[in-house]
Design an enzyme around this catalytic site. Structure first.
Site: not given
Ligand code: KIV
Length: 275
Positions: A44-45, A83, A113, A115, A182
């Site tokens: 999602d960057s 993401d 993915k 978080e 990260e």
């Protein structure tokens, strides 16, 4: 042969490092597919490097699906992980499964993915029960930027470090096939990697992780915003692109481009009739 989640475990068993890079479109995914990258992450960057947002919070399911479809079309032989964007899995377990399912069905990617640590265990279990492989993400979790008070190294105190180790173990139990670490101090990331059986994929977490991931714009120096300490420039493509743009402007202005070899011909007889 396309990489699978089981290859991730095999690599960890054999002590072979895993390589992951982000991609957000067809052409770059195809170039990565032609290289020997183990897996592509549609991070999602993309909100920051492709869409120009300040953080990842505005990225939508539609953004992720749109870009991931293009990546999957380019990555014929490389496993694609997508993401889950902010608020697509935090509201309820049910909506998380529905959204993970949409990502897999609509894009053709292999895994998602998400978080978070212990608080995500039920969600991860439910998605895995739906037969969708999940990659976890601990440490600096960019979707929590407002709670963390910025993009900062995580796990520096004894309490925070113990919590990260616990979270990693909980994600392992929940059934993730790998965990992104990260901005975790290198020695702590190494310890976590030794404590769990699932591969850790580090970004800014040192070489004690089982693999590495980078945002490709960062490692090719294509993003003129902030460059984090952990990023190494592997090729200076940003400069080359700018040079290319300047050359183009110069040649168009001077009239040297397009040259004859770049043009199409018309029959003289046809041309005469036009005057
Ligand atoms: O969004 C992303 O690109 C990521 C990587 C930096 C791990 O989550």
């Amino acid at each position: 042969m396309k990489t699978t989640v089981t290859d991730f475990f095999k690599a960890k068993e054999k002590g072979e490092k895993l390589t992951v890079l982000t991609a957000y479109d067809y052409s770059i995914a195809k170039l990565m597919d032609e290289s020997s990258i183990d897996s592509i992450l549609v991070g999602d960057s993309l909100g920051m490097v492709c869409l120009g947002y300040e953080n990842t919070l505005s990225v939508t399911m539609e953004d992720m699906i749109h870009h991931s479809k293009a990546v999957v079309r380019g990555a014929k032989n490389t496993m694609v992980v997508v993401d889950m964007p902010f608020m697509s899995y935090q509201v309820s377990t049910e909506s998380a499964v529905v959204n993970a399912g949409r990502i897999i069905k609509e894009t053709g990617a292999t895994a998602v993915k998400l978080e978070g640590g212990a608080e995500m265990v039920d969600t991860i279990k439910a998605i895995v029960r739906a037969q969708i492989p999940v990659m976890g993400h601990l440490g600096l979790t960019p979707q929590s930027v407002n709670v963390m008070g910025g993009f900062k190294v995580q796990g520096k105190t004894e309490e925070a470090a113990k919590k990260l180790i616990e979270d990693a173990k909980k994600l392992e139990e929940a059934g993730v096939f790998s965990i992104v670490l990260e901005c975790v101090p290198a020695k702590l990331a190494e310890l976590i990697s030794k404590e769990i059986s699932v591969p850790t994929i580090g970004i800014g977490s040192g070489n004690g992780c089982d693999g590495q991931v980078l945002v490709y714009h960062d490692m090719l120096d294509m993003f003129s915003g902030f460059k984090p300490k952990f990023v190494k420039t592997f090729a200076n493509i940003g400069e080359q692109i700018k040079e290319g743009f300047e050359k183009y402007v110069e040649e168009v202005k001077s009239g040297s481009f397009p040259a004859e070899e770049h043009t199409f011909k018309i029959n003289d007889e046809v041309l005469e009739k036009l005057y």
